[in-house]
Every structure is written in structure tokens, then in C-alpha cells.
Design an enzyme around this catalytic site. Structure first.
Site, PDB file in Angstrom:
ATOM      1  N   GLU A   1       0.821  -1.207   0.000  1.00  0.00           N
ATOM      2  CA  GLU A   1       0.000   0.000   0.000  1.00  0.00           C
ATOM      3  C   GLU A   1       0.861   1.266   0.000  1.00  0.00           C
ATOM      4  O   GLU A   1       0.664   2.181   0.793  1.00  0.00           O
ATOM      5  CB  GLU A   1      -0.956  -0.013   1.197  1.00  0.00           C
ATOM      6  CG  GLU A   1      -1.839  -1.255   1.189  1.00  0.00           C
ATOM      7  CD  GLU A   1      -2.912  -1.289   2.265  1.00  0.00           C
ATOM      8  OE1 GLU A   1      -2.678  -0.744   3.353  1.00  0.00           O
ATOM      9  OE2 GLU A   1      -3.979  -1.878   1.999  1.00  0.00           O
TER      10      GLU A   1
ATOM     11  N   ASP B   1      -8.342  -8.996   3.902  1.00  0.00           N
ATOM     12  CA  ASP B   1      -8.087  -7.940   4.876  1.00  0.00           C
ATOM     13  C   ASP B   1      -9.194  -7.854   5.925  1.00  0.00           C
ATOM     14  O   ASP B   1     -10.038  -6.967   5.853  1.00  0.00           O
ATOM     15  CB  ASP B   1      -7.975  -6.595   4.129  1.00  0.00           C
ATOM     16  CG  ASP B   1      -7.437  -5.482   5.004  1.00  0.00           C
ATOM     17  OD1 ASP B   1      -6.958  -5.781   6.103  1.00  0.00           O
ATOM     18  OD2 ASP B   1      -7.488  -4.315   4.570  1.00  0.00           O
TER      19      ASP B   1
ATOM     20  N   GLU C   1     -12.381  -2.350  12.118  1.00  0.00           N
ATOM     21  CA  GLU C   1     -12.347  -1.611  10.857  1.00  0.00           C
ATOM     22  C   GLU C   1     -13.479  -2.022   9.911  1.00  0.00           C
ATOM     23  O   GLU C   1     -14.187  -1.171   9.377  1.00  0.00           O
ATOM     24  CB  GLU C   1     -10.993  -1.815  10.170  1.00  0.00           C
ATOM     25  CG  GLU C   1     -10.922  -1.159   8.805  1.00  0.00           C
ATOM     26  CD  GLU C   1      -9.572  -1.342   8.117  1.00  0.00           C
ATOM     27  OE1 GLU C   1      -8.663  -1.932   8.702  1.00  0.00           O
ATOM     28  OE2 GLU C   1      -9.449  -0.869   6.968  1.00  0.00           O
TER      29      GLU C   1
HETATM   30  C1  GCV Z   1      -2.237   0.252   8.476  1.00  0.00           C
HETATM   31  C2  GCV Z   1      -5.898  -2.104   5.559  1.00  0.00           C
HETATM   32  C3  GCV Z   1      -6.264  -0.851   6.284  1.00  0.00           C
HETATM   33  C4  GCV Z   1      -5.096   0.098   6.381  1.00  0.00           C
HETATM   34  C5  GCV Z   1      -3.932  -0.648   7.056  1.00  0.00           C
HETATM   35  C6  GCV Z   1      -3.611  -1.876   6.234  1.00  0.00           C
HETATM   36  C7  GCV Z   1      -2.521  -2.732   6.836  1.00  0.00           C
HETATM   37  O1  GCV Z   1      -5.678  -1.843   4.201  1.00  0.00           O
HETATM   38  O2  GCV Z   1      -7.346  -0.252   5.650  1.00  0.00           O
HETATM   39  O3  GCV Z   1      -5.490   1.195   7.145  1.00  0.00           O
HETATM   40  O4  GCV Z   1      -2.799   0.170   7.194  1.00  0.00           O
HETATM   41  O5  GCV Z   1      -4.765  -2.679   6.141  1.00  0.00           O
HETATM   42  O6  GCV Z   1      -2.869  -3.731   7.455  1.00  0.00           O
HETATM   43  O7  GCV Z   1      -1.366  -2.414   6.697  1.00  0.00           O
END
Ligand code: GCV
Length: 661
Positions: free
Chosen positions: A269, A348, A376
């Protein structure tokens, strides 16, 4: 400065007896100057005073109960044994952490209503590493935080105060022995946590943790050699880069004696990583492993690596495959002090995913499980979603990695392959809200994860009941009600959100509330592929082949829509709306029914909660009631948007003729 008021969570130590007894306390064999032993004594003093309304005195002349903390080398690392009768109790352990956990177990059992003479138990932690991962940023914000701001960071400074100590107590009380204090997305000021700018404060913080047997870990910026060192690259095989990290490790471990090591999110990411230089994840992890090895440090390397710039038209690329594809080939190449941290599912943290095939797919590599108690995708600590039932399913999943009965719990504990570095980590759900977790009931996940990581044999119900007893003073009938609410909540959330393992129909970015096509034409690799005939992603051997990443027994099951567990049907297959499920219902009817049921059951949860008015503190009642109002609004939105969407796509009416828009 942050919120100055906070609750004692499950360490409120309510009086359960009016005996007014005197307890004499003796420490045998342990170093009395050890901070951890002092913490155990301090907790016993305040805890027993609260629970038994008595006094704990060191070696009192006359006393009613003799308490002994005794070193017994035969007891396993971090384990303990409690032996008691009506007038004495001994906490036996071979190390400081074991003694501390034994003290908390004694307090827990008494608080839960056991008599002193009934407190006889021996425990060894299931997992060597039991960790919390904070996604706290140094400006005080928390990525995916739903309970206020960070209590570690404020305006790019580190805060160490009484709340820090209470936090450490809570964590130790459930057996946590490692905490990563900063977000895995390491940017800006957080990059400087490994520099002089912050050493003093990180040290102070880590000393508080160390008093409770907790090691401090930091998330690292893989590009630190560029951003801090002024180098042009952060190529893990570049000599200058390696030299820079060597010096850095020497400096950091010299300044921070309680540091356990680093957590790294690389090539994920948008974060920097070894791929930029044509290197592998193993190259990156091993280089860092080597530089921290002389100091006993470890590198926890995350496997959340995938292409986040996918074209939605591309049916070949499958995000679910990515972890296995990137990491499996290097099985056996990772160095001894490197541990791969793997999210429970291949996507995720959705409400329902299969278990990552990488867990147990790796057979020669240290590995640990990552779960998320920050809600989340599971309701933002507004909607009630007790996650232990999900975590139990994950831990109990048969991987078939070696023996027929090997489960995820066997793999991540290190038992299956004899790994010393192994364990469980949770992305934590805390913030500086007075009640720590936003929703008072979300603390059940905080408590629960710790307890489960220490003892994976505990059931979801046992954990829920313990938490309720320690937190509230309820009659049995009300305890039963609340237990039932917690135990049903995950299934209810699943019913009114996305069906049969498909996931992702959430509002993009924010991840609360429905948006059925929100991620459908995006770059994130998260598609449901619904058309007028059916829905689901073909991950069988005729589709992306993801199902083949599992061992044969699971691969065969997942590959065949007739054998695939129905709760995961749409994760693995594209299924017509007219497909008959085992209940005899069609897929489309199941979608309608489960959404109507889920919403109705959310309303029932609220009704049950209302019956607890006056039985829980009014502040708790109001806090949770408000969230239930929001949850019901949310559940209605999910129900109506999902049902309308599929009615409009399929043109098939609800057999029960309910309102669909
Ligand atoms: C910390 C998901 C979340 C992100 C997070 C990522 C990860 O994509 O939306 O906020 O980033 O996971 O686990 O690194």
C-alpha cells in the site's frame, strides 16, 4: 494533554467477600528487587484489598491467609501454578512473567467468585509471542481507531503518564508480552523514533512496559537509510545500506535495552520495500534480521503484500493469492530471528474469509497470526461484534500441513514445526476515550484477544463470562443475557452485511456502512463480480486458482461448489442466484432472508440490552444504547441497499413479499 479520566476496565476489583482477612505475603527464590515481581506484589495488594476487603502485609506476625510467590524451576517459561487451601495460596513460577501472570490469575479467579481453596490451576502460555499492534500516529491520530486519540502520542511527542502504567497492567493481566507502539505505516515524525529525538521518551515508555513483563517494539520505515541517513537507496543488498542499518541497530539497542525488535510493513500500500530494487521480501527481512541479531532483536515482517493498483477488468490477478505467491517460494530462506506475520485471511479482516493458506503453507519459517480487534470492517466499535468466535474458528482450522489434525493454533504456537518464535498479534482497538474502546462492550475483544493468545483452549463463552464478571456486577440471569448477546453478535453482523464470504461491500476508505459497488471498479483487488445471473469470484482451478494454494484436503473442498462450506461459497465461486443451498433456499432468497433476519436480530440485541437498564452503570447503559441506535440504522441501510441491489440485478422477487426498494 489527552483525556485525563479513564476506567479500570476489568481490573476494578469489586468486593466479593466481607471477610476482612489479613494476608501475609512472602517471596521465595525470586529477586525481590525485580520490577516485575514488585508489580505482582503491588497488584496483589490492591487487588486482594478490593476483592476480599482485606490487607496484604509483608510477613505479618499474625495473619489469616499465607500467600507465597515461589520460584520453581520446573515450571515452563512464563507459566505458573497456583496451589491453595482455605488459609494459604502459593504462586509458583520459574520466571518473573510467570509469577506476574499467576498473580493476575489468582485475582481473576477470586473476582469471578471462586473460593480461595478452589484456586488450583497450572497454565503455560499457548503462544510465545502475544502482542498488540498499535496503529497510532505521532500526531495523535489512530489509523482505524474508533475510540479517541492515541494515549502514546500527542503533537509528535511521546506521552508517558499514569495511563501508560494502567495500560501496561491491563495488558499484562491478560498475558500480553509485546507491544508495537506505532503504526505500521511509518511516515514523518515516526521515522525518527529510532533517533536521538525520541530515545529518552521511548526508553521511559519501555521501562513502564518492562515493569509488567512487556517488551516494546517499533514499526520501522524501510526507507530510513534514505530519509534519515541521506543515502540514495534503501536496497537491502547494498553495502552502504547494510552498514547504515548496522550502526543504527547498535545505537538503538544501546539506547533502548527493553526493545524487542521491529515490525515492518514493506512493499505494501505504497510503503517502500525491497521490490523497488528487484529484491525479494526475504532479502529485506533477512538483512534487518542480521543487523538486529547481535542484540537479541527480532524482525516481524508482515505478509500483507499485494498489488493495490489492479485493473478491475483483470480477472486473472487475484489479491487473495498474493501473500502465498510472494512468500511461499522462500520458505526456509528466512533467518532464525525473522518471523512472518500473516493476517488471518488472504484479503483484509473481512467479517468472513477463509484462513490464509500461507499459515501452515510455510513449513520452514517462523510465522505468527495477525488479527484485528479494531473493528475496521466489523462495525467501528459502534456495532456490537464480539470477535472471539471468529478467532476460535481461525485457530481451530485444520491446515493439514503435517498431521491430519494440525490446526492454525498448532502452527502459530510453534508446536507444529518446532519454532521458538511464534505467536499471535492483534491490531488493537484502544484510544484515549475514557472507556478505552469507544463502545464499553468492545472491551470484551481487548480482554478476549489477550486471554485467547495466552490460552487458545479457552472457549468464546468462557472468555465472555469472565470479562462480564470482572467488569460488571450482574445477576446470573443478566450475565447469561449479555453473554448470549456477545456470542451472537458476529453472526448477526455477518447476516446484515455482505453475504457468504464475499466481503467488501463497504463504503470505500472509511469502511463503515454499505456501498455494494463501492470497491467494484476500484484498484484494490476487491470485487464481487455480480451480474444479472449471479455473484462471486471464481477462485477454483477454472478461475484464479487460489483454492489450489491449500493442502489437498482443503483445496478439494474449496474447489468444488458442492463441497465448499456455504459461508464461503461466494469467496470461491461465481454462483447463479437460482443455485439451491443446503437449506433448500435459492441463493437470492438466502440473501434476502439473511439480511432481513440480521437487521431484526440487531433490534433484538438492543431490546435485550434495554432490559439491563439499572443493572449496569448508567454511563455504560447510555454509551451502549446510543451505539445500538446507530447499529440499527446501519443494519437497515445494509439490509435495504444489499437487497435492493440484488433485486435490481436479478429481477427475482422475494418469496415472502417483503419491502425491497
Ligand atoms: C495500516 C488495511 C487498512 C489500512 C492498514 C492496512 C494494513 O488496508 O485499511 O489502514 O494500514 O490494512 O494492514 O497495513
Amino acid at each position: 494533554m489527552g483525556n485525563k479520566e479513564w476506567t479500570q476496565l476489568w481490573l476494578g476489583y469489586k468486593n466479593v467477600s466481607n471477610d476482612n482477612k489479613t494476608v501475609s505475603c512472602e517471596v521465595v527464590g525470586f529477586n525481590k528487587d525485580s520490577q516485575v515481581i514488585k508489580s505482582a506484589l503491588c497488584e496483589l495488594k490492591s487487588g486482594l484489598k478490593g476483592i476480599l476487603s482485606d490487607e496484604v502485609v509483608d510477613n505479618a506476625g499474625s495473619y489469616d491467609i499465607a500467600l507465597t510467590i515461589k520460584k520453581v524451576d520446573a515450571i515452563a517459561k512464563e507459566g505458573f501454578k497456583l496451589e491453595s487451601d482455605t488459609s494459604s495460596v502459593s504462586i509458583l513460577a520459574s520466571d518473573d512473567n510467570g509469577a506476574l501472570y499467576g498473580a493476575f490469575e489468582l485475582l481473576r479467579q477470586l473476582s469471578c467468585g471462586k473460593k480461595l481453596s478452589e484456586v488450583n490451576v497450572e497454565k503455560t502460555p499457548s503462544n510465545p509471542l502475544r502482542m498488540m499492534n498499535h496503529w497510532d500516529n505521532m500526531d495523535g491520530s489512530i489509523e482505524r481507531g474508533y475510540s479517541g486519540q492515541s494515549f502514546f502520542f500527542e503533537n509528535k511527542e511521546i506521552v508517558v503518564d499514569e495511563r501508560t502504567r494502567d495500560y501496561a497492567r491491563f495488558m499484562a493481566s491478560v498475558g500480553i508480552n509485546g507491544v508495537v507502539i506505532n503504526n505500521v505505516n511509518v511516515k514523518d515524525a515516526a521515522t525518527y523514533l529510532i533517533t536521538d529525538r525520541y530515545f529518552d521518551k521511548v526508553k521511559e515508555l519501555s521501562e513502564v512496559f518492562a515493569d509488567y513483563g512487556i517488551k516494546t517494539y517499533l514499526s520501522l520505515n524501510f526507507a530510513a537509510p534514505i530519509e534519515l541517513g541521506g543515502l540514495e537507496v534503501c536496497d537491502p543488498l547494498d553495502e552502504k545500506v547494510i552498514g547504515w542499518w548496522k550502526e543504527k541497530a547498535k545505537e538503538v539497542f544501546g539506547k533502548l535495552p527493553h526493545l524487542g525488535g521491529f515490525l515492518v510493513k514493506a512493499d505494501s500500500e505504497g510503503r517502500p520495500g525491497p521490490f523497488t530494487y528487484g529484491r525479494t521480501q526475504a532479502d529485506g527481512a533477512n538483512m534487518l534480521g542480521d543487523v538486529v541479531a547481535p542484540y537479541g532483536g527480532i524482525i516481524i515482517w508482515r505478509c500483507f503484500v499485494y498489488n493495490c493498483t489492479q485493473d478491475w477488468r483483470d480477472y486473472k490477478t487475484d489479491r487473495a493469492r498474493a501473500g502465498y505467491d510472494y512468500f511461499k517460494d522462500f520458505d526456509g530462506a528466512y533467518h532464525d530471528n525473522v518471523i512472518l506475520q500473516i493476517k488471518n485471511g488472504p484479503m483484509d479482516f473481512q467479517i468472513r474469509e477463509p484462513i490464509s493458506p500461507l499459515i501452515g503453507g510455510l513449513t520452514k519459517t517462523n510465522q505468527m497470526l495477525e488479527v484485528q480487534i479494531a473493528q475496521e470492517y466489523t462495525g467501528h466499535q459502534i456495532d456490537l461484534c464480539y470477535l472471539m468466535p471468529m478467532f476460535k474458528e481461525v485457530l481451530g482450522f485444520k491446515t493439514y500441513c503435517q498431521k491430519e489434525n494440525d490446526t492454525v493454533a498448532d502452527v502459530v504456537s510453534g508446536r507444529a514445526f518446532g519454532n521458538k518464535l511464534a505467536g499471535m498479534a492483534a491490531v488493537i482497538n484502544t484510544g484515549n476515550d475514557k472507556n478505552w474502546t469507544g463502545n464499553y462492550l468492545a472491551a470484551a475483544n481487548l480482554y478476549g484477544f489477550g486471554r485467547l493468545s495466552f490460552d487458545t483452549e479457552l472457549s468464546s463463552e468462557e472468555i465472555a463470562r469472565e470479562w462480564i464478571r470482572l467488569t460488571f456486577a450482574l445477576e446470573k440471569v443478566d450475565e447469561d443475557k449479555l453473554t448470549d448477546m456477545l456470542l451472537r453478535s458476529r453472526e448477526i453482523y455477518e447476516k446484515y452485511t455482505s453475504p457468504l464470504g464475499i466481503g467488501w461491500m463497504v463504503t470505500p476508505h472509511d469502511h463503515y456502512g454499505p456501498s455494494v459497488d463501492g470497491y467494484e471498479y476500484s484498484r484494490w483487488g476487491t470485487y464481487h463480480r455480480a451480474d444479472h445471473l449471479g455473484i462471486g469470484v471464481d477462485r477454483s482451478d477454472k478461475g484464479t486458482g487460489y483454492a489450489q494454494q491449500y493442502y489437498k484436503e482443503n483445496a478439494e473442498k474449496y474447489n468444488d461448489p458442492e463441497k465448499c462450506p456455504e459461508e464461503l461459497l461466494l469467496f470461491f465461486h461465481h454462483i447463479p442466484y437460482t443455485w439451491k443451498l443446503k437449506t433448500g433456499k435459492t441463493l437470492i432468497q438466502h440473501i434476502y432472508d439473511s439480511h432481513f433476519e440480521g437487521e431484526a436480530e440487531a433490534e433484538q440485541l438492543f431490546e435485550t440490552w434495554k432490559s439491563l437498564e439499572g443493572k449496569v452503570p448508567s454511563e455504560v447503559f447510555e454509551n451502549v444504547s446510543h451505539r445500538f441506535e446507530l447499529q440499527i440504522y446501519n443494519a437497515k441501510e445494509w439490509r435495504d441497499q444489499v437487497n435492493s441491489y440484488f433485486y435490481r440485478k436479478s429481477g427475482i422477487s422475494d418469496q415472502k413479499g417483503r419491502k425491497i426498494y
